[in-house]
Design an enzyme around this catalytic site. Structure first.
Site, PDB file in Angstrom:
ATOM      1  N   GLU A   7       0.826  -1.218   0.000  1.00 28.06           N
ATOM      2  CA  GLU A   7       0.000   0.000   0.000  1.00 28.06           C
ATOM      3  C   GLU A   7       0.856   1.261   0.000  1.00 28.06           C
ATOM      4  OE1 GLU A   7      -3.320   2.059   2.915  1.00 28.06           O
ATOM      5  OE2 GLU A   7      -3.413  -0.076   2.508  1.00 28.06           O
ATOM      6  N   LYS A   8       2.044   1.177   0.621  1.00 29.49           N
ATOM      7  CA  LYS A   8       2.913   2.353   0.714  1.00 29.49           C
ATOM      8  C   LYS A   8       4.373   1.904   0.722  1.00 29.49           C
ATOM      9  CE  LYS A   8       0.732   3.438   4.536  1.00 29.49           C
ATOM     10  NZ  LYS A   8       0.000   2.218   4.925  1.00 29.49           N
ATOM     11  N   ASP A 102      -3.385  -2.635   3.133  1.00 31.97           N
ATOM     12  CA  ASP A 102      -3.760  -2.741   4.543  1.00 31.97           C
ATOM     13  C   ASP A 102      -4.962  -3.677   4.697  1.00 31.97           C
ATOM     14  OD1 ASP A 102      -1.792  -1.164   5.570  1.00 31.97           O
ATOM     15  OD2 ASP A 102      -2.989   0.661   5.707  1.00 31.97           O
ATOM     16  N   ASP A 104      -7.958  -3.768   5.581  1.00 29.78           N
ATOM     17  CA  ASP A 104      -9.294  -3.219   5.781  1.00 29.78           C
ATOM     18  C   ASP A 104      -9.911  -2.963   4.411  1.00 29.78           C
ATOM     19  OD1 ASP A 104      -8.009  -0.984   4.845  1.00 29.78           O
ATOM     20  OD2 ASP A 104      -8.049   0.106   6.736  1.00 29.78           O
ATOM     21  N   TYR A 322      -1.411  -3.109  13.681  1.00 24.84           N
ATOM     22  CA  TYR A 322      -2.106  -2.231  12.723  1.00 24.84           C
ATOM     23  C   TYR A 322      -3.057  -1.262  13.420  1.00 24.84           C
ATOM     24  CZ  TYR A 322      -4.983  -0.883   8.730  1.00 24.84           C
ATOM     25  OH  TYR A 322      -5.654  -0.181   7.767  1.00 24.84           O
ATOM     26  N   ARG A 324      -5.400   1.135  12.210  1.00 18.99           N
ATOM     27  CA  ARG A 324      -6.738   1.507  11.727  1.00 18.99           C
ATOM     28  C   ARG A 324      -7.728   0.359  11.930  1.00 18.99           C
ATOM     29  NH1 ARG A 324      -3.024   4.029   8.542  1.00 18.99           N
ATOM     30  NH2 ARG A 324      -3.413   6.226   8.018  1.00 18.99           N
TER      31      ARG A 324
END
Length: 790
Positions: A7-8, A102, A104, A322, A324
């Site tokens: 993701e990043k 991530d 989610d 994590y 979030r």
């Protein structure tokens, strides 16, 4: 070749470290023996703007609304074009792809949308990373899932994104245009979650302004039992005189009279009810992001975005899991990690955490260990990586402390206490008292220090007060025992206003949105859902409301106070957007979508219908503030003072669509002397039989009654036609009546005002269509073989 798409960049680097080396650094990706690792920068694709669907949408017009895409478009973000090209080339070369977003719904979507955009048909696996330490990554890499298992999670995220687009793009335009008609500047942003959140603050502020304190009186008595004295509170009967609607005694004379009556001691009191029960309070759960943000806000005054940013830093330093997360439970498979984590906390350079960790019992297994409660991620806890607190910032130390404290609590016993409730009858009046005797402090030892720090497991001040009352020391008694009245007194109190929201308490309100829902049935249904917004977006939504100048921060506690723009917007919007009922129901539907129930098509169809209805309402909305005058002609603009050749006058802000004018008298518009028979005007219609424009009701379209009439009315009453350089011919209401080259119909509704019917007229340049609601509506349309081009 296996390709990991993170993701990043920071996540990509951590994954590469855990693959077989050496790691070769390239522009935008890393090469290892186990595969190539590349990354996105969050969403590198964005949803197209309305003008990117059709250039005409660049100019905001009410008649274009609602804008509902038939085929949804994604655009490569300008700042991400280079990285997107790198990802595309690597996907072309890959044999297998590992989705490393991530864990989610947003993390699922932002990689999936790239794969969908490129029409990738290659096998895709999913790696779920709840922590970035080496052991967690390697363990997750040996348990890759098929990415198709997470299709419903992607659909949920996609449905949310498109619903937000429909509401945001259309209603922001609709109500900004309504504001412009009322002479107001700026953009009035409307959001599916943002707007009901703003409305919570506006209503709270109005409650404060309208609040009038009420004085009331409470009576406490001291009773003597053979085993000791105790206090009890008088409870009034429903028939008691001097009570308000909330059963509070507001008459001081009655309070005095009751104290006098009790002091006579004409009879003994009697214990009519005695209930004693052992209560157990389970360990508080570890943190989700929201619960961490709320507690950090209460304890340290941190705003939610700071808490999220800090938790993210701890996660990237591999010290916590994590951040979030919307889950407060832990998988049973991780129970075995507790020994190492607690040992690290015992050796930590923080005395309090070390002392608590020392007393932990690894045989204790709290309710937090529950696989059935786990979603794509679990609660936020410390990892097995050792931490040096002195190397962290103050914010990082404090957030880590809270996370570690909650984790340690899982290995302490439950809190046990005896709760006693007693009712006393004395002189036909009822007194009650309660007491609590702690039998085992348990996990609360971590949160209640010498009674100086309140239990952080309680949410409301009311609950805190009840707990204090329950801690009264009571003598041993039983039902039927007699007691003697010793003394009594009454105490004057005042009702207190509700407190203003802070960022933390507003975030808590978003999470527990059922408390603010208007519909009783919906309130019941939504009690157990996840609130409005997501764990990752709530803080951003509040921050954006401040940035857009809808909310301001005031005082040391940074209370959120609405600005004038907030009042204007919330007052203009219908209940469907300002109360959280609809939004909360949609969040429930989105959650169901992620579990495979319902369809994205059904959800978006309802969103489109909802958007269309609200756009129609917006065309009839006028944003009028206090001390402003609503235009009596169009009911959409406000009257604004202007200067003319003959002095000051008032005109409609909705000019040129409305040309209402009136004189100025002592700084106010003289509306009474500018009367217009709106009913007759709206009743004007076309008779399809004689093909002539006719009037119904009265003989005159405009009723003057020897009073002033606006300049535009005078123009409309004359048979004047104006043509502007090749534009379609404009016309007046009276000229239509005389125009024989007209065709009547009621088949087509005007798309601009949505009130008048379209009339086909032959002008100098040929046939065109115009609204029967002229001059209130000046819309005209091209003619295509007898059909208006709408």
């Amino acid at each position: 070749m296996r390709l990991y798409i993170a993701e990043k960049p920071s996540m990509g680097a951590e994954i590469a470290k855990c693959l077989t080396g050496p790691v070769q650094r390239k522009d935008g990706y890393l090469i290892t023996k186990d595969g190539i690792v590349t990354w996105a920068f969050g969403h590198i694709l964005r949803q197209a703007e309305p003008e990117e669907y059709n250039a005409k949408y660049k100019n905001w017009k009410a008649e274009d609304l609602p804008i509902i895409p038939k085929q949804w478009k994604m655009i490569i973000d300008e700042s991400c074009k280079k990285q997107f090209g790198i990802i595309k080339n690597l996907i072309d070369k890959a044999d297998e792809i590992v989705h490393a977003g991530d864990p989610d719904r947003e993390g699922q979507l932002l990689i999936d949308e790239v794969l969908d955009y490129l029409n990738c048909q290659k096998p895709v696996k999913r790696i779920l990373l709840n922590a970035l330490d080496e052991e967690s990554i390697k363990k997750a890499n040996t348990d890759l899932r098929d990415n198709r298992d997470f299709l419903n999670l992607k659909k949920s995220a996609l449905a949310r994104a498109r619903a937000d687009w429909l509401i945001g793009m259309n209603l922001s335009r609709a109500y900004t245009l309504a504001a412009r008609r009322a002479g107001k500047k700026g953009v009035f942003a409307v959001g599916r979650v943002k707007t009901p959140t703003l409305a919570l603050v506006v209503r709270r502020e109005r409650e404060l302004k309208d609040f009038k304190p009420v004085d009331y009186f409470t009576i406490k008595a001291i009773f003597a039992h053979q085993n000791g004295e105790f206090s009890a509170t008088w409870k009034p009967k429903d028939t008691q005189a001097g009570l308000d609607f909330e059963n509070r005694l507001i008459d001081e004379n009655i309070a005095k009279a009751l104290i006098g009556k009790f002091a006579q001691k004409t009879e003994a009191g009697k214990i009519i009810a005695y209930q004693k029960a052992q209560k157990k309070e389970a360990q508080r759960l570890p943190f989700s992001l929201s619960s961490l943000q709320v507690l950090a806000g209460k304890k340290y005054g941190y705003d939610p975005q700071l808490v999220l940013d800090t938790a993210q830093k701890l996660y990237e330093k591999k010290l916590t899991t994590y951040p979030r997360s919307d889950c407060e439970y832990l998988p049973q498979s991780q129970f075995g990690d507790a020994k190492i984590i607690l040992q690290n906390l015992y050796n930590i350079n923080e005395k309090q955490l070390a002392n608590w960790a020392k007393k932990c019992d690894l045989k204790t297994k709290s309710r937090a260990w529950n696989d059935k409660k786990i979603t794509a991620h679990h609660a936020i806890i410390p990892t097995k990586v050792k931490v040096n607190l002195m190397s962290l910032t103050t914010e990082e130390r404090n957030i880590y402390f809270l996370i570690a404290q909650a984790y340690i609590a899982q290995f302490y016993p439950v809190h046990i206490y005896d709760q006693t409730k007693i009712s006393i009858e004395y002189m036909q009046e009822l007194f009650v008292t309660s007491g609590r005797v702690v039998k085992q402090m348990g996990w609360k030892e971590l949160y209640v220090q010498n009674n100086k720090e309140k239990s952080l497991n309680e949410d409301d001040k009311k609950e805190d007060n009840e707990e204090k009352e329950e801690q009264n020391s009571l003598p041993l008694m039983k039902k039927g025992d007699e007691v003697e009245y010793a003394k009594g007194e009454y105490d004057k109190k005042s009702t207190k206003p509700p407190t203003r929201f802070t960022s933390s308490t507003l975030l808590a309100g978003m999470k527990d949105i059922h408390k603010y829902v208007k519909d009783v049935e919906v309130k019941k249904k939504l009690k157990d859902i996840y609130g409005i917004g997501t764990e990752a977006t709530r803080a951003t939504i509040i921050e954006d409301l401040v940035k857009r100048n809808f909310l301001q921060l005031e005082g040391k506690k940074k209370y959120l106070v609405p600005t004038q723009s907030a009042y204007i917007l919330i007052d203009a919007l219908p209940d469907e957007m300002t109360y959280p009922d609809s939004t909360a129901v949609w969040e429930d539907y989105l959650h169901s979508l992620s579990e495979g129930q319902g369809t994205i098509e059904e959800f978006l169809a309802k969103q489109a219908e909802f958007t269309q209805n609200l756009c129609i309402k917006a065309t009839k909305t006028v944003l009028v503030q206090e001390h402003e005058y609503k235009c009596p002609r169009c009911n959409q603009g406000i009257l604004v003072k202007r200067k003319g050749k003959n002095g000051e006058f008032w005109g409609c802000s909705n000019f040129p669509n409305c040309r209402m004018t009136c004189n100025d008298v002592d700084g106010k518009p003289d509306i009474e002397k500018t009367k217009f028979n709106f009913n007759n005007y709206r009743q004007m219609s076309y008779n399809n039989n004689d093909k002539n424009y006719i009037k119904s009701g009265q003989n005159e379209i405009f009723q003057q009654d020897n009073q002033l009439i606006s300049a535009w009315d005078l123009i409309a009453k004359t048979d004047v036609k104006k043509t502007n350089r090749g534009q379609k011919e404009k016309f007046s209401a009276m000229s239509i009546e005389k125009n024989k080259n007209t065709k009547a119909t009621s088949k087509y509704l005007c798309t601009r005002c949505k009130e008048g019917n379209l009339r086909r007229i032959r002008g100098k340049n040929g046939w065109f269509w115009a609204c029967s609601n002229y001059p209130h509506c000046t819309a005209t349309y091209d003619d295509n073989n007898g059909i208006p081009v709408l």
